[in-house]
Scaffold this motif. Structure first.
Motif, PDB file in Angstrom:
ATOM      1  N   LYS A 245      67.552  45.325  41.858  1.00  0.00           N
ATOM      2  CA  LYS A 245      67.165  44.006  41.553  1.00  0.00           C
ATOM      3  C   LYS A 245      67.661  43.266  42.026  1.00  0.00           C
ATOM      4  CE  LYS A 245      68.579  46.048  36.610  1.00  0.00           C
ATOM      5  NZ  LYS A 245      69.646  46.541  35.169  1.00  0.00           N
ATOM      6  N   PHE A 246      68.679  42.959  42.954  1.00  0.00           N
ATOM      7  CA  PHE A 246      68.943  41.829  43.531  1.00  0.00           C
ATOM      8  C   PHE A 246      66.943  41.413  44.663  1.00  0.00           C
ATOM      9  CE2 PHE A 246      69.734  39.078  47.309  1.00  0.00           C
ATOM     10  CZ  PHE A 246      70.655  38.210  46.303  1.00  0.00           C
ATOM     11  N   ILE A 247      67.182  42.551  44.656  1.00  0.00           N
ATOM     12  CA  ILE A 247      66.563  43.399  46.191  1.00  0.00           C
ATOM     13  C   ILE A 247      65.383  42.846  45.779  1.00  0.00           C
ATOM     14  CG2 ILE A 247      65.910  44.697  47.990  1.00  0.00           C
ATOM     15  CD1 ILE A 247      68.128  45.908  48.671  1.00  0.00           C
ATOM     16  N   VAL A 248      64.336  42.942  44.606  1.00  0.00           N
ATOM     17  CA  VAL A 248      62.993  43.036  44.381  1.00  0.00           C
ATOM     18  C   VAL A 248      63.206  42.163  44.028  1.00  0.00           C
ATOM     19  CG1 VAL A 248      61.484  43.843  42.843  1.00  0.00           C
ATOM     20  CG2 VAL A 248      62.347  45.594  44.009  1.00  0.00           C
ATOM     21  N   HIS A 249      63.812  40.395  42.778  1.00  0.00           N
ATOM     22  CA  HIS A 249      63.460  39.679  42.451  1.00  0.00           C
ATOM     23  C   HIS A 249      64.192  38.889  44.007  1.00  0.00           C
ATOM     24  CE1 HIS A 249      66.296  36.310  42.192  1.00  0.00           C
ATOM     25  NE2 HIS A 249      65.151  35.360  40.511  1.00  0.00           N
ATOM     26  N   GLU A 250      64.956  39.049  45.228  1.00  0.00           N
ATOM     27  CA  GLU A 250      63.961  38.132  46.026  1.00  0.00           C
ATOM     28  C   GLU A 250      63.256  38.608  46.893  1.00  0.00           C
ATOM     29  OE1 GLU A 250      68.024  37.173  50.032  1.00  0.00           O
ATOM     30  OE2 GLU A 250      67.199  39.363  49.661  1.00  0.00           O
ATOM     31  N   LEU A 251      62.811  39.643  47.393  1.00  0.00           N
ATOM     32  CA  LEU A 251      60.966  40.050  47.838  1.00  0.00           C
ATOM     33  C   LEU A 251      60.748  39.238  46.977  1.00  0.00           C
ATOM     34  CD1 LEU A 251      61.482  43.368  48.352  1.00  0.00           C
ATOM     35  CD2 LEU A 251      61.979  41.601  50.265  1.00  0.00           C
ATOM     36  N   TYR A 252      60.581  39.072  45.492  1.00  0.00           N
ATOM     37  CA  TYR A 252      59.414  38.426  44.925  1.00  0.00           C
ATOM     38  C   TYR A 252      59.201  37.215  45.415  1.00  0.00           C
ATOM     39  CZ  TYR A 252      56.055  38.333  41.507  1.00  0.00           C
ATOM     40  OH  TYR A 252      54.083  37.700  40.773  1.00  0.00           O
ATOM     41  N   LEU A 253      60.546  36.349  44.872  1.00  0.00           N
ATOM     42  CA  LEU A 253      61.026  34.957  45.362  1.00  0.00           C
ATOM     43  C   LEU A 253      60.345  34.256  46.483  1.00  0.00           C
ATOM     44  CD1 LEU A 253      62.160  33.116  43.579  1.00  0.00           C
ATOM     45  CD2 LEU A 253      64.145  33.698  44.473  1.00  0.00           C
TER      46      LEU A 253
ATOM     47  N   THR B  11      51.873  48.024  30.934  1.00  0.00           N
ATOM     48  CA  THR B  11      51.867  46.745  31.755  1.00  0.00           C
ATOM     49  C   THR B  11      52.648  45.451  31.266  1.00  0.00           C
ATOM     50  OG1 THR B  11      50.194  45.135  30.247  1.00  0.00           O
ATOM     51  CG2 THR B  11      49.178  47.025  32.283  1.00  0.00           C
ATOM     52  N   THR B  12      53.195  45.251  32.614  1.00  0.00           N
ATOM     53  CA  THR B  12      54.010  44.143  32.414  1.00  0.00           C
ATOM     54  C   THR B  12      54.061  42.476  33.069  1.00  0.00           C
ATOM     55  OG1 THR B  12      56.932  43.315  32.483  1.00  0.00           O
ATOM     56  CG2 THR B  12      55.705  44.145  34.058  1.00  0.00           C
ATOM     57  N   THR B  13      54.734  41.421  33.039  1.00  0.00           N
ATOM     58  CA  THR B  13      54.093  40.373  33.813  1.00  0.00           C
ATOM     59  C   THR B  13      54.948  40.013  34.949  1.00  0.00           C
ATOM     60  OG1 THR B  13      55.379  39.122  32.530  1.00  0.00           O
ATOM     61  CG2 THR B  13      53.524  39.562  30.922  1.00  0.00           C
ATOM     62  N   PHE B  14      54.467  38.786  36.118  1.00  0.00           N
ATOM     63  CA  PHE B  14      55.990  38.659  36.884  1.00  0.00           C
ATOM     64  C   PHE B  14      57.084  38.508  36.589  1.00  0.00           C
ATOM     65  CE2 PHE B  14      54.359  34.540  34.840  1.00  0.00           C
ATOM     66  CZ  PHE B  14      55.713  34.138  35.666  1.00  0.00           C
ATOM     67  N   ALA B  15      57.183  37.790  35.162  1.00  0.00           N
ATOM     68  CA  ALA B  15      58.515  38.502  35.420  1.00  0.00           C
ATOM     69  C   ALA B  15      59.844  39.531  35.272  1.00  0.00           C
ATOM     70  CB  ALA B  15      58.920  37.766  32.967  1.00  0.00           C
ATOM     71  N   ASP B  16      59.208  41.015  34.621  1.00  0.00           N
ATOM     72  CA  ASP B  16      59.576  41.642  35.102  1.00  0.00           C
ATOM     73  C   ASP B  16      60.625  42.162  36.296  1.00  0.00           C
ATOM     74  OD1 ASP B  16      60.124  42.896  32.368  1.00  0.00           O
ATOM     75  OD2 ASP B  16      58.595  44.504  33.526  1.00  0.00           O
ATOM     76  N   PHE B  17      60.518  41.202  37.757  1.00  0.00           N
ATOM     77  CA  PHE B  17      60.845  41.204  39.419  1.00  0.00           C
ATOM     78  C   PHE B  17      62.413  40.353  38.818  1.00  0.00           C
ATOM     79  CE2 PHE B  17      56.140  42.367  39.204  1.00  0.00           C
ATOM     80  CZ  PHE B  17      55.971  43.287  40.478  1.00  0.00           C
TER      81      PHE B  17
END
Length: 476
Positions: free
Chosen positions: A288-296, A332-338
């Motif tokens: 959860k942290f890694i994926v969020h950080e990559l997207y950010l 489907t979902t939105t970018f907020a799931d990251f």
């Protein structure tokens, strides 16, 4: 210390060439080099060839610069074959009897095909190229350094074997080869660039499974999750370099689709795999942290390079959620799931008395990324605004990093620049194309609804300040 002595050997090709050589010799003398040049040393009645041979063999002359233009190369090669006894050119015999570190060829010109004019005995050796005006300064410095035996690149001393060789091998994504190929393709415009990037992203997303952790009850779970995140750092940095190259060289529609599909492939890591029957509730927090950080970082880099339309497509396009990851929700979902909620770190917040250990870790890790943390905060704020512009509660994005943007923090750069109406016409793509007036109304609504404005205990951001909303589009 006496100045180094340099003899210049050249052909009297033309009056212009002789002036070029004199100018070079003068520049070298101004650099503290005792230049020996026939124009300055020879008098009427002197034997020029004898003078040249003596200069080449004189042990007090440490260096010889061979100015190799077309005539020089022609005469040198003619002498080797027994033709052209009139030349002052260094013969192969003389050259091979001397220390070859004493000689360097200097190019004042190239042939019509761009190839260097060099004597046969010198071909295959390194030369200094003064033929291109745009490179003259750098090549002249090389020549001066060669005379002084002070090269730009010095072989360092051998150090100790690194400590990590004694440690257990760390996990690897196995992306090193595909990463180098993708970077080369992006920077050099290779025809296979899209395939190279696609290959890298596919390996990256597939092999993230190697970083799945099984929590050990004998150790603090927060520490295990933090260790896994730290272990992933080299691959986060690798991805940042790829994103920087994409933002600079390849922001076309096909690249946007590849990046979008890449993040789709990361969504399953945020939940329980199909083949896992039981799990600890914190078991996926490292992902959860890694994926969020990559997207950010992806969004932050694209904003830095003002790729606003690219960002808009990434944010506006729904993300497909595979069966094992949708957890009973829509397909489907939105970018907020990251940005997914992490159950861990709550104990760390309490123990360290921090408002957000997750934000602290993002800030701390930014120091090793080569990327400005303020740019991450800006991306976080843009994503928050974009999410709140949609009334659906489930598309809200909690901006972790904005715990550092409370109180007296000023406007974000992209909004400060949006004082210009023409700039905002481009930048508003980040927010789905909302007009200046509509954004002003939306920010006023946020300011009036405390539930929609992120806060940390008594700390709260101000969307009006961060957007500098009262000055938005106030200038042409």
């Amino acid at each position: 210390m006496s100045p180094p002595r340099l003899f210049i050997s050249y052909s009297w090709s033309s009056h212009d060439h002789e002036l070029w050589v004199i100018d070079l010799a003068s520049r070298l003398r101004e650099s503290g080099i005792d230049v020996i040049l026939d124009k300055w040393e020879l008098k009427e009645g002197h034997d020029s060839i004898s003078f040249m041979e003596k200069m080449v063999t004189d042990p007090t002359i440490q260096k010889v610069a061979v100015i190799s233009d077309s005539k020089y190369a022609e005469k040198a090669d003619g002498r080797v074959s027994g033709v052209g006894t009139e030349t002052q050119i260094i013969s192969r015999e003389v050259y091979e009897k001397q220390d070859q570190n004493k000689f360097v060829a200097v190019l004042p010109e190239r042939d019509p095909e761009g190839k260097p004019y060099l004597p046969a005995y010198y071909k295959g050796r390194i030369y200094i190229d003064l033929s291109a005006p745009e490179n003259y300064a750098a090549e002249f410095e090389r020549l001066v350094r060669w005379v002084y035996d002070k090269p730009l690149h010095v072989k360092p001393e051998i150090g100790k074997a690194p400590a990590f060789l004694e440690e257990e091998p760390t996990k690897s994504l196995g992306t090193s080869v595909s990463f180098r190929r993708a970077i080369d393709a992006l920077k050099n415009g290779r025809p296979f660039v899209e395939g190279a990037v696609d290959e890298y992203l596919a390996i990256f997303s597939e092999n993230m499974e190697r970083f799945r952790i099984t929590l050990d009850d004998s150790r603090d779970a927060d520490d295990q999750i933090a260790d896994s995140i730290e272990e992933f750092t080299p691959y986060r940095n690798e991805f940042i370099q790829l994103m920087l190259a994409i933002a600079q060289y390849a922001t076309n529609d096909d690249m946007q689709k590849k990046l979008h599909r890449f993040f789709e492939r990361l969504l399953p890591y945020l939940g329980r795999p199909e083949d896992m029957n039981s799990h600890h509730s914190w078991a996926f927090d490292n992902f959860k942290f890694i994926v969020h950080e990559l997207y950010l970082y992806a969004i932050a880099i694209l904003i830095r390079y003002e790729r606003f339309a690219f960002v808009d497509r990434l944010l506006a396009t729904p993300y497909y959620v595979s069966t094992n990851a949708n957890r009973g929700r829509e397909a489907t979902t939105t970018f907020a799931d990251f940005r997914d909620y992490m159950e861990s770190f709550r104990g760390r917040d309490q123990k360290l008395r921090r408002l957000s250990s997750r934000a602290d870790l993002l800030k701390q890790r930014a120091e090793s990324s080569g990327f400005d943390f303020k740019s991450l905060m800006q991306a976080d704020f843009v994503l928050y605004l974009r999410a709140t512009l949609n009334d659906d509660y489930y598309v809200r994005w909690w901006p972790e990093t904005l715990v550092y943007a409370t109180n007296s923090y000023g406007p974000m750069e992209v909004f400060a620049r949006s004082r210009s109406a023409s700039y905002y016409e481009q930048a508003n793509k980040l927010l789905g194309g909302v007009s200046a007036n509509d954004l002003k109304a939306h920010v006023a609504t946020l300011q009036g609804d405390r539930d929609k404005v992120p806060s940390w205990q008594f700390e709260r951001i101000s969307p009006a300040v961060l957007t500098e909303i009262d000055k938005l589009s106030g200038l042409p």
